[in-house]
Write a protein that holds these residues in place. Structure first.
Motif, PDB file in Angstrom:
ATOM      1  N   ASP A 151      10.850   6.838  15.373  1.00  0.00           N
ATOM      2  CA  ASP A 151       9.624   7.486  14.926  1.00  0.00           C
ATOM      3  C   ASP A 151       8.457   6.843  15.664  1.00  0.00           C
ATOM      4  OD1 ASP A 151       8.248   9.378  13.320  1.00  0.00           O
ATOM      5  OD2 ASP A 151       7.612   7.777  11.974  1.00  0.00           O
ATOM      6  N   ILE A 152       7.295   7.455  15.576  1.00  0.00           N
ATOM      7  CA  ILE A 152       6.107   6.868  16.201  1.00  0.00           C
ATOM      8  C   ILE A 152       5.422   5.934  15.219  1.00  0.00           C
ATOM      9  CG2 ILE A 152       5.754   8.848  17.722  1.00  0.00           C
ATOM     10  CD1 ILE A 152       3.519   9.749  15.730  1.00  0.00           C
ATOM     11  N   ASP A 153       4.545   5.105  15.719  1.00  0.00           N
ATOM     12  CA  ASP A 153       3.736   4.228  14.860  1.00  0.00           C
ATOM     13  C   ASP A 153       2.846   5.107  13.979  1.00  0.00           C
ATOM     14  OD1 ASP A 153       1.585   2.623  13.882  1.00  0.00           O
ATOM     15  OD2 ASP A 153       2.089   1.118  15.399  1.00  0.00           O
ATOM     16  N   ARG A 154       2.905   4.860  12.683  1.00  0.00           N
ATOM     17  CA  ARG A 154       2.183   5.719  11.741  1.00  0.00           C
ATOM     18  C   ARG A 154       0.903   5.079  11.203  1.00  0.00           C
ATOM     19  NH1 ARG A 154       3.873  11.048  11.957  1.00  0.00           N
ATOM     20  NH2 ARG A 154       6.108  11.040  12.400  1.00  0.00           N
ATOM     21  N   THR A 155       0.370   4.129  11.924  1.00  0.00           N
ATOM     22  CA  THR A 155      -0.831   3.441  11.439  1.00  0.00           C
ATOM     23  C   THR A 155      -1.952   4.434  11.114  1.00  0.00           C
ATOM     24  OG1 THR A 155      -0.268   1.483  12.730  1.00  0.00           O
ATOM     25  CG2 THR A 155      -2.552   1.695  12.008  1.00  0.00           C
ATOM     26  N   LEU A 156      -2.147   5.408  11.983  1.00  0.00           N
ATOM     27  CA  LEU A 156      -3.230   6.378  11.757  1.00  0.00           C
ATOM     28  C   LEU A 156      -2.956   7.239  10.522  1.00  0.00           C
ATOM     29  CD1 LEU A 156      -3.886   7.526  15.444  1.00  0.00           C
ATOM     30  CD2 LEU A 156      -5.263   5.968  14.048  1.00  0.00           C
ATOM     31  N   ASP A 157      -1.682   7.555  10.302  1.00  0.00           N
ATOM     32  CA  ASP A 157      -1.338   8.361   9.119  1.00  0.00           C
ATOM     33  C   ASP A 157      -1.520   7.549   7.832  1.00  0.00           C
ATOM     34  OD1 ASP A 157      -0.661  10.505  10.754  1.00  0.00           O
ATOM     35  OD2 ASP A 157       1.405   9.779  10.988  1.00  0.00           O
ATOM     36  N   TYR A 158      -1.192   6.260   7.909  1.00  0.00           N
ATOM     37  CA  TYR A 158      -1.408   5.407   6.737  1.00  0.00           C
ATOM     38  C   TYR A 158      -2.898   5.327   6.411  1.00  0.00           C
ATOM     39  CZ  TYR A 158       3.391   3.774   7.648  1.00  0.00           C
ATOM     40  OH  TYR A 158       4.743   3.702   7.850  1.00  0.00           O
ATOM     41  N   GLN A 159      -3.698   5.271   7.450  1.00  0.00           N
ATOM     42  CA  GLN A 159      -5.137   5.221   7.221  1.00  0.00           C
ATOM     43  C   GLN A 159      -5.630   6.522   6.585  1.00  0.00           C
ATOM     44  OE1 GLN A 159      -6.956   2.384   7.671  1.00  0.00           O
ATOM     45  NE2 GLN A 159      -8.452   3.553   6.475  1.00  0.00           N
ATOM     46  N   TRP A 160      -5.032   7.621   7.018  1.00  0.00           N
ATOM     47  CA  TRP A 160      -5.403   8.912   6.422  1.00  0.00           C
ATOM     48  C   TRP A 160      -5.088   8.886   4.919  1.00  0.00           C
ATOM     49  CZ3 TRP A 160      -3.736  12.717   3.359  1.00  0.00           C
ATOM     50  CH2 TRP A 160      -4.462  13.920   3.337  1.00  0.00           C
ATOM     51  N   ILE A 161      -3.942   8.364   4.566  1.00  0.00           N
ATOM     52  CA  ILE A 161      -3.564   8.309   3.148  1.00  0.00           C
ATOM     53  C   ILE A 161      -4.584   7.470   2.367  1.00  0.00           C
ATOM     54  CG2 ILE A 161      -1.841   7.432   1.533  1.00  0.00           C
ATOM     55  CD1 ILE A 161       0.312   8.164   3.622  1.00  0.00           C
ATOM     56  N   ARG A 162      -4.983   6.336   2.928  1.00  0.00           N
ATOM     57  CA  ARG A 162      -5.962   5.491   2.241  1.00  0.00           C
ATOM     58  C   ARG A 162      -7.288   6.232   2.059  1.00  0.00           C
ATOM     59  NH1 ARG A 162      -4.167   1.709   6.243  1.00  0.00           N
ATOM     60  NH2 ARG A 162      -2.638   0.259   5.384  1.00  0.00           N
ATOM     61  N   ASP A 163      -7.678   6.955   3.073  1.00  0.00           N
ATOM     62  CA  ASP A 163      -9.004   7.578   3.073  1.00  0.00           C
ATOM     63  C   ASP A 163      -9.074   8.868   2.265  1.00  0.00           C
ATOM     64  OD1 ASP A 163      -9.807   5.550   4.715  1.00  0.00           O
ATOM     65  OD2 ASP A 163      -9.669   6.721   6.580  1.00  0.00           O
ATOM     66  N   HIS A 164      -7.961   9.604   2.204  1.00  0.00           N
ATOM     67  CA  HIS A 164      -8.055  10.964   1.665  1.00  0.00           C
ATOM     68  C   HIS A 164      -7.191  11.228   0.433  1.00  0.00           C
ATOM     69  CE1 HIS A 164     -10.364  12.270   5.182  1.00  0.00           C
ATOM     70  NE2 HIS A 164      -9.523  11.568   5.904  1.00  0.00           N
ATOM     71  N   ALA A 165      -6.496  10.226  -0.028  1.00  0.00           N
ATOM     72  CA  ALA A 165      -5.582  10.468  -1.150  1.00  0.00           C
ATOM     73  C   ALA A 165      -6.297  11.065  -2.357  1.00  0.00           C
ATOM     74  CB  ALA A 165      -4.894   9.166  -1.544  1.00  0.00           C
ATOM     75  N   GLN A 166      -7.512  10.616  -2.586  1.00  0.00           N
ATOM     76  CA  GLN A 166      -8.244  11.095  -3.765  1.00  0.00           C
ATOM     77  C   GLN A 166      -8.407  12.617  -3.755  1.00  0.00           C
ATOM     78  OE1 GLN A 166      -9.291   9.321  -6.285  1.00  0.00           O
ATOM     79  NE2 GLN A 166      -8.997   7.228  -5.555  1.00  0.00           N
ATOM     80  N   ASP A 167      -8.453  13.191  -2.584  1.00  0.00           N
ATOM     81  CA  ASP A 167      -8.723  14.633  -2.480  1.00  0.00           C
ATOM     82  C   ASP A 167      -7.456  15.488  -2.560  1.00  0.00           C
ATOM     83  OD1 ASP A 167     -11.381  13.909  -2.001  1.00  0.00           O
ATOM     84  OD2 ASP A 167     -10.987  13.693   0.152  1.00  0.00           O
ATOM     85  N   TYR A 168      -6.309  14.846  -2.554  1.00  0.00           N
ATOM     86  CA  TYR A 168      -5.060  15.621  -2.487  1.00  0.00           C
ATOM     87  C   TYR A 168      -4.058  15.223  -3.571  1.00  0.00           C
ATOM     88  CZ  TYR A 168      -6.679  17.417   1.987  1.00  0.00           C
ATOM     89  OH  TYR A 168      -7.411  18.053   2.959  1.00  0.00           O
ATOM     90  N   ARG A 169      -4.572  14.795  -4.690  1.00  0.00           N
ATOM     91  CA  ARG A 169      -3.682  14.335  -5.749  1.00  0.00           C
ATOM     92  C   ARG A 169      -2.700  15.435  -6.177  1.00  0.00           C
ATOM     93  NH1 ARG A 169      -4.146   9.468  -6.751  1.00  0.00           N
ATOM     94  NH2 ARG A 169      -6.126   8.340  -6.829  1.00  0.00           N
TER      95      ARG A 169
END
Lengths: 140, 224
Positions: free
Chosen positions: B166-184
Motif C-alpha cells: 500500500d502507499i503511505d497514508r499519512t495524508l489520509d490520516y491527517q484528513w481523518i483528524r481534520d474532517h472526522a467531525q463532519d462525517y460522523r
C-alpha cells in the motif's frame, strides 16, 4: 533473527475516538475486501474483531462459525468465531497474510480490532512511536 | 470460586491416551471445581474452602469407581456446572443419543466433557489452555465434528509474506483528524489526503469506489 517483513505508517489517534486517548490503528485488508481498512491494535483483546459490514462484504456472515460470547467494554457481545485471512499491509517491504480466527457479531458497533488470540500471537511486531511506524513480520 | 489455572501443573496431569478417569479428574480440576462438586458428591462449604491446587490433587486421587458411577449425572449436559456461556450445538444431540455400548457412551461423554471444558476456557480467555485440553484427546476422538470445528477455530494463526503493498497514508490520516467531525457515522474512501467518496454504508461506498477506477486502492474508514 529477522524480525520484520515490512513496515507501515500507523494512525495514532482517531478524531472520532470518544475517549480521546492515543491508540494505534494499523492497515489491514480482510480477505478479499479489495481495499485497506484500519484496525486498532489491542493485545488485550482475546480475539480480533471485524465490523459486521466488513464481514458481510467478504461473505463471512453466512459462514457457520463457533458460537462465542465476548466480554467487552460495551458489555457482553454474542457472535461467532470464524476463520479468514487478514493481510497486514506494508508501505515498505512485504505484507503478511495471516490465516486468523476473528470474532464476528451483527451486534458489534465499535471498530475493527487486531487481538492477540488467533492473530497477533504469531506476528512479530514493534512500534516506533517517534516516526509512527509499525514493523511486523511472521513469527516463524 | 476463584481459581487460578496453572498451565504446567494442570496439563502435566493430562494423559495423551487411555487413562480416562485420570483425564476426567484432570479436566474437572482445570475447571476450578472440586471433583466432588462436579460429580455432586460434596458440600458447598467444603468446595469453597479449596483452592485450585488442592482441588486438582483431590481430583487426581479420587476413586475411579466413584468417578465412573457419577459421570453420567451432573457432569454431563449441565452447562451451568461449567459456567459455560457459549452454546453447545452438539450437546443436545449427544445427550439425546442412546449409546450402542458402554464404551461408545463413554467415548461420547469424554468428547462432550472435553468440548465443554474447552468452551469454558475460551470464555475465560484461556485460549492456550483450551487448545491443550482439545489436544489431550486421544487421536481417535479428534475427528468428532464438534471437536474438529473447535480445533479449527482454535488453531494457531498461520502467517506468510505477501507482495501486496500500500502507499503511505499519512495524508489520509491527517484528513481523518481534520474532517472526522463532519462525517460522523459515514464510511469514507480516501486517497492522497482527498475524500474520494462518502456513503452511509460500506456496500454503497464499495459501489462508488469501483466506479471511480482511481490510481490506488483507497483507504476505507468508518467515522463513528
Amino acid at each position: 533473527m529477522r524480525t520484520s517483513a515490512g513496515r507501515a505508517r500507523f494512525l495514532d489517534e482517531d478524531a472520532n475516538a470518544l475517549e480521546g486517548t492515543a491508540k494505534i490503528f494499523v492497515k489491514i485488508e480482510p480477505s478479499n475486501l479489495g481495499a485497506p481498512v484500519l484496525a486498532q491494535l489491542d493485545t488485550g483483546c482475546p480475539w480480533s474483531i471485524l465490523k459486521p459490514e466488513i464481514a458481510e462484504a467478504i461473505n463471512l456472515m453466512d459462514e457457520e462459525g463457533q458460537p462465542q460470547s465476548l466480554s467487552t467494554r460495551l458489555g457482553l457481545v454474542n457472535g461467532q468465531l470464524k476463520r479468514t485471512t487478514i493481510t497486514i499491509i506494508a508501505d515498505d517491504g512485504n505484507s503478511i497474510d495471516v490465516e486468523a480466527t476473528v470474532f464476528i457479531s451483527a451486534d458489534w458497533t465499535a471498530g475493527n480490532f487486531l487481538g492477540y488470540g488467533g492473530l497477533l500471537e504469531r506476528v512479530r511486531f514493534a512500534v516506533d512511536p517517534q516516526e509512527n511506524f509499525f514493523y511486523f513480520g511472521p513469527s516463524a | 470460586m476463584t481459581t487460578q489455572l496453572n498451565n504446567s501443573d494442570v496439563f502435566h496431569q493430562l494423559p495423551g491416551g487411555g487413562e480416562y478417569t485420570r483425564h476426567i479428574a484432570g479436566l474437572a480440576a482445570m475447571m476450578g471445581h472440586g471433583i466432588d462438586q462436579s460429580l455432586g458428591l460434596g458440600s458447598p462449604q467444603h468446595r469453597q474452602a479449596e483452592n485450585g491446587e488442592r482441588t486438582k490433587n483431590a481430583a487426581l486421587t479420587h476413586s475411579p469407581i466413584d468417578l465412573t458411577l457419577d459421570l453420567a449425572g451432573p457432569f454431563i449436559g449441565d452447562c451451568g456446572t461449567f459456567l459455560c456461556k457459549a452454546s453447545s450445538p452438539a450437546g443436545k444431540h449427544r445427550a439425546d443419543q442412546s449409546p450402542s455400548s458402554p464404551a461408545t457412551g463413554l467415548v461420547a461423554e469424554h468428547i462432550e466433557i472435553t468440548y465443554r471444558v474447552a468452551l469454558s476456557l475460551m470464555e475465560r480467555e484461556q485460549i492456550t489452555l483450551a487448545r491443550k485440553a482439545l489436544d489431550a484427546l486421544p487421536v481417535g476422538q479428534l475427528g468428532d465434528p464438534i471437536i474438529t470445528r473447535l480445533r479449527k477455530m482454535l488453531a494457531v494463526p498461520v502467517t506468510k509474506t505477501s507482495e501486496k503493498r500500500d502507499i503511505d497514508r499519512t495524508l489520509d490520516y491527517q484528513w481523518i483528524r481534520d474532517h472526522a467531525q463532519d462525517y460522523r457515522g459515514q464510511w469514507v474512501a480516501l486517497d492522497k489526503g482527498e475524500l474520494l467518496s462518502a456513503a452511509t454504508s460500506l456496500r454503497e461506498l464499495l459501489d462508488h469506489v469501483k466506479a471511480l477506477r482511481s490510481e490506488h486502492r483507497p483507504l476505507l474508514h468508518q467515522i463513528s
